[in-house]
Design an enzyme around this catalytic site. Structure first.
Site, PDB file in Angstrom:
ATOM      1  N   HIS A   1       0.825  -1.205   0.000  1.00 21.56           N
ATOM      2  CA  HIS A   1       0.000   0.000   0.000  1.00 21.56           C
ATOM      3  C   HIS A   1       0.861   1.257   0.000  1.00 21.56           C
ATOM      4  CE1 HIS A   1      -4.306   0.277  -0.162  1.00 21.56           C
ATOM      5  NE2 HIS A   1      -4.296   1.386   0.563  1.00 21.56           N
TER       6      HIS A   1
ATOM      7  N   HIS B   1     -11.072   5.226  -6.391  1.00 23.68           N
ATOM      8  CA  HIS B   1     -11.816   5.744  -5.239  1.00 23.68           C
ATOM      9  C   HIS B   1     -13.226   6.140  -5.652  1.00 23.68           C
ATOM     10  CE1 HIS B   1      -7.937   6.999  -2.889  1.00 23.68           C
ATOM     11  NE2 HIS B   1      -8.286   5.747  -2.658  1.00 23.68           N
TER      12      HIS B   1
END
Length: 294
Positions: free
Chosen positions: A240, A266
């Site tokens: 990440h 997103h």
């Protein structure tokens, strides 16, 4: 089978089929809820008798045991989804989760690996199947901004070498196409030609990345690949972190926020805006160090 187990099994099917939650998210939800079931038994009740007092007591105990604000916020969110589901199903007459106060977490800035450090790590040569896979995993995570689960779900045909794109399956089964640079494509090509055939088995299927036994690479093994390859440059870097770094470097290079939002997959622009804070922080630090009138 107890009634609580039946309720949790039904909720698991709901999360997978109707909410489209990932296996990782489902496991996390159920782990939290099993802990709630254990706590409810101390009150001599089960899930059909859970009320706001039980929920607040459960959260208070975790706070006393040192749970972080982020953990408490996540578990409060899980409980709200769960009790709302039980209320709709008629298991609970009222929804006690709706009475819980919001537990806001403190959002920390993501870890960003410098462009120089990423470049140094990816300049290392790879010869063995393990090295070829590790380099390809790191290159592709950084190039695509993919989550580790998205990377592991990739099939060979999901990479288009001519168009230089990757097809990623995001949260909730949402699909997106992202651009991939030439160095990443070359690293993947080296893996598929010189590494993957050593581990491929008749039942390996179309998975792009394989483990040494021919099975699809899992997130845990992919994280080990990143740690092992990036630790050559000292310090531990997680998958990440590469996603955070890719987004921040794009913004530093002039990409607009909407493009980075689509790149990361997103739903909300608010999720992407945290990267602007990272860039401003880095810009401010550089300004203070380099500007003659800072």
């Amino acid at each position: 089978m107890s009634r609580d187990v039946e309720i949790l099994d039904d909720f698991e099917r709901y999360l997978r089929a109707e909410r489209g939650r990932s296996p990782h998210t489902v496991r996390a939800y159920l782990g939290d809820l099993r802990a709630l079931v254990d706590y409810a038994r101390e009150w001599d009740t089960d899930l059909r008798g859970v009320d706001v007092a039980v929920l607040r007591g459960w959260l208070a105990r975790q706070h006393a045991q040192g749970a972080s604000r982020a953990t408490l916020a996540r578990r409060t969110s899980v409980v709200r989804v769960f009790t709302a589901y039980l209320h709709r199903k008629g298991v609970l007459e009222e929804d006690p989760g709706a009475l819980l106060a919001s537990s806001k977490s403190v959002r920390s800035l993501p870890t960003v690996v410098s462009e120089e450090r990423v470049g140094a790590a990816l300049s290392s040569t790879a010869e063995t199947p393990m090295e070829l896979r590790r380099r390809a995993v790191v290159e592709l995570l950084y190039a695509s901004g993919a989550r580790v689960s998205e990377l592991c779900a990739l099939n060979i045909d999901d990479l288009d070498q001519e168009r230089r794109t990757a097809r990623l399956q995001g949260k909730g089964g949402r699909e997106r196409m992202v651009p991939v640079g030439i160095p990443a494509l070359e690293a993947v090509r080296a893996w598929t030609w010189r590494g993957r055939p050593h581990w491929a088995r008749p039942n390996s299927g179309p998975a792009l990345f394989l483990g040494s036994r021919g099975q699809r690479l899992g997130p845990t093994s992919a994280r080990r690949d990143v740690h092992a390859w990036m630790d050559r440059e000292d310090g531990t870097v997680a998958p990440h972190d590469l996603r955070h770094s890719a987004a921040t470097h794009l913004l530093d290079g002039g990409a607009d926020l909407r493009s980075v939002q689509e790149y990361l997959g997103h739903n909300s622009l608010a999720s992407t805006q945290i990267y602007t804070h990272v860039s401003v922080e880095r810009l401010t630090r550089a300004y203070r160090e380099a500007h003659p009138r800072a």
